[in-house]
Design a protein around this motif. Structure first.
Motif, short mmCIF file in Angstrom:
data_model
loop_
_atom_site.label_atom_id
_atom_site.label_comp_id
_atom_site.label_asym_id
_atom_site.label_seq_id
_atom_site.Cartn_x
_atom_site.Cartn_y
_atom_site.Cartn_z
N LEU A 328 0.84 -1.20 0.00
CA LEU A 328 0.00 0.00 0.00
C LEU A 328 0.88 1.25 0.00
O LEU A 328 1.94 1.28 0.60
CB LEU A 328 -0.90 0.02 1.23
CG LEU A 328 -1.89 -1.15 1.37
CD1 LEU A 328 -2.57 -1.10 2.73
CD2 LEU A 328 -2.93 -1.11 0.25
N GLY A 329 0.40 2.29 -0.67
CA GLY A 329 1.11 3.55 -0.69
C GLY A 329 0.99 4.30 0.62
O GLY A 329 0.20 3.96 1.50
N ALA A 330 1.77 5.38 0.71
CA ALA A 330 1.85 6.13 1.98
C ALA A 330 0.50 6.69 2.40
O ALA A 330 0.14 6.64 3.59
CB ALA A 330 2.88 7.24 1.84
N ASN A 331 -0.27 7.26 1.47
CA ASN A 331 -1.56 7.85 1.82
C ASN A 331 -2.52 6.82 2.37
O ASN A 331 -3.22 7.03 3.37
CB ASN A 331 -2.18 8.55 0.61
CG ASN A 331 -1.56 9.89 0.31
OD1 ASN A 331 -0.79 10.41 1.11
ND2 ASN A 331 -1.90 10.46 -0.83
N VAL A 332 -2.60 5.67 1.70
CA VAL A 332 -3.52 4.62 2.14
C VAL A 332 -3.09 4.09 3.50
O VAL A 332 -3.91 3.91 4.40
CB VAL A 332 -3.59 3.48 1.10
CG1 VAL A 332 -4.50 2.36 1.60
CG2 VAL A 332 -4.11 4.01 -0.24
N ARG A 333 -1.78 3.84 3.67
CA ARG A 333 -1.29 3.34 4.97
C ARG A 333 -1.61 4.33 6.09
O ARG A 333 -2.03 3.94 7.18
CB ARG A 333 0.22 3.10 4.92
CG ARG A 333 0.64 1.92 4.08
CD ARG A 333 2.07 1.47 4.43
NE ARG A 333 3.03 2.56 4.37
CZ ARG A 333 3.72 2.90 3.28
NH1 ARG A 333 3.50 2.25 2.14
NH2 ARG A 333 4.59 3.88 3.32
N ALA A 334 -1.43 5.63 5.80
CA ALA A 334 -1.70 6.64 6.83
C ALA A 334 -3.16 6.62 7.26
O ALA A 334 -3.47 6.75 8.45
CB ALA A 334 -1.33 8.02 6.30
#
Length: 487
Positions: A328-334
């Motif tokens: 998962l990308g950073a935005n989704v993980r956040a």
């Protein structure tokens, strides 16, 4: 003017009158894509061979005198979050970079059934997370007025494809302004309809009304035409409701009570946007029967949206996050990490706040017919800035805090249409939201159409157009440093 620059309503009329061939229209759109897409990277997956075949079939139906659908022969772009049978659909995610669905999503089925011809898929951030259209699969999408600036998101590819004449119609989706923000940044129209109006069988949290599908176009009549083909009942969507055909009435602005707000009392609207909004609304206020500065009470909107948004991401990506977070990308993980930090008490509090704000909006629209606000808190910035960390020197609370003007409306489920209203001081498009009472979607379209007609020919207020010739000569956006840098 090339056929690809025709409005959808006009192109459909000419097709029905046998004065424009669907083949000619599709070929014109393909030529425009091939001429300018290198500069903006909007149409990321293409289906030209099948589109040309569909155009031939559409032309034969016209010549045979067959019954024609509302969108017969009109080229359409589909946002890369929506499944298209036989056409690569990545959701902007490396996990799905080679994914080819076997069936269309319901909304795509409806558009094809109305005669629409899918030309390709438009770019989006990973899973639509983020209001800057960039991902590791396809890279960044550039603003058609300045390719080094953001087209916003997550429906940025659709907005750019429309603005540059690649297609007359495109799909979008919206949670925190995902189609309204790109429409404003690119000088086109986009509508977040009332939840349930456009059914979605992919709604994971069936009772959550935060995310909706909606139409995007270059003018309001085209938007209404597309919406009429998208609406429909589907019992797989808990929020869908049976309704009749969409009818947009003529409306006299002088009979309406309008309210203007630059911030809903809480959004971090920049000084530049406030100034531009004040100047433009001063020009249009005199067209209404009564005009004032006012806003519904939105106290707690930041907190409620943050929690409810995170719950949606947790439901969608929590399992992947636990098993393989690196996928998962950073935005989704956040967003997932944020969701994991909330308790049931937090969610209950957010829902109570949401309900209280909804009741405040319900009362507000007893005394007002329409509410107008800026579409976005800032003017377009470079897409290398993944999200604004500050506005006018004040730090933002999160990577989506700058979307407050959009998610104020999302929380209460009112229809909102982003309408171009000229340009800002930097010569970039400026958009405003036309907001009406819940389920008064036809009224929002009618008000926007009336404003659009009143501003036609006024260079300070009408829709701006990008320089197609300059884009055709521009360098490839993919050669720009940071093209696939998603943080």
């Amino acid at each position: 003017m090339q056929p690809c620059d025709l409005a959808a309503v006009e192109a459909r009329r000419l097709i029905g009158a046998r004065q424009l061939s669907p083949v000619e229209l599709v070929d014109s759109c393909i030529m425009r894509i091939e001429a300018v897409d290198h500069a903006v990277n909007a149409m990321v997956a293409r289906d030209f061979e099948r589109a040309r075949a569909a155009a031939v079939t559409a032309e034969a139906a016209v010549m045979a005198g067959s019954a024609l659908g509302a969108l017969h022969g009109l080229p359409i772009a589909v946002k890369d979050l929506e499944d298209t049978a036989g056409l690569r659909t990545t959701y902007g995610s490396q996990m799905f970079r080679d994914h080819v669905p076997r069936v269309d999503q319901r909304v795509v089925t409806s558009l094809r059934a109305a005669g629409g011809i899918v030309l390709g898929k438009t770019n989006t951030p990973e899973f639509g997370a983020g209001a800057n259209t960039i991902n590791a699969v396809y890279g960044a999408t550039g603003n058609p007025f300045d390719p080094l600036k953001s087209a916003a998101g997550s429906s940025g590819g659709s907005a750019v494809a429309l603005a540059t004449g690649m297609v007359p119609l495109a799909t979008g989706s919206d949670m925190g302004g995902s189609l309204r923000n790109p429409a404003a940044f690119c000088g086109v129209v986009g509508m977040r309809p009332s939840p349930g109006m456009v059914a979605s069988e992919k709604r994971l949290l069936g009772a959550s009304a935060l995310s909706v599908l909606g139409p995007m176009a270059r003018n309001v009549p085209d938007l209404a035409l597309m919406l009429s083909a998208m609406i429909g009942y589907d019992d797989r969507d808990m929020l869908a409701f049976p309704r009749g055909a969409l009818r947009v009435p003529s409306i006299d602005l002088a009979t309406l009570r309008v309210a203007f707000t630059a911030d809903f009392g809480f959004a971090p609207t920049s000084r530049a946007v406030r100034s531009c909004f004040a100047a433009k609304t001063a020009r249009i206020a005199r067209w209404f029967g009564r005009a004032e500065t006012a806003t519904p009470d939105c106290a707690g909107a930041d907190e409620a949206f943050a929690i409810l948004r995170a719950v949606n991401f947790l439901a969608a990506f929590g399992a992947t996050f636990r098993a393989n977070p690196e996928r998962l990308g950073a935005n989704v993980r956040a967003n997932v990490e944020e969701g994991l930090g909330y308790t049931a008490a937090d969610v209950a509090r957010a829902m109570v706040i949401q309900t209280r704000i909804y009741q405040a909006w319900r009362s507000f629209f007893i005394d007002h017919d329409v509410l107008i606000a800026p579409s976005v808190t800032i003017t377009p910035r470079p897409w290398t800035e993944l999200f604004p960390t500050q506005i006018d020197g004040v730090a933002t609370k999160s990577y989506y805090h700058w979307l407050g003007l959009a998610y104020a409306v999302t929380l209460v489920g009112h229809p909102s249409l982003s309408l171009p209203l000229g340009q800002d001081e930097e010569g970039l498009p400026f958009g405003v939201q036309i907001i009406t009472a819940r389920h008064a979607d036809a009224k929002a379209l009618a008000v926007a159409s009336a404003i659009e007609m009143m501003t036609a020919g006024d260079r300070a207020l009408c829709r701006p157009f990008p320089d197609i010739a300059a884009l055709s000569r521009a360098p490839r956006l993919s050669d720009t440093p940071g093209f696939r840098d998603v943080g």
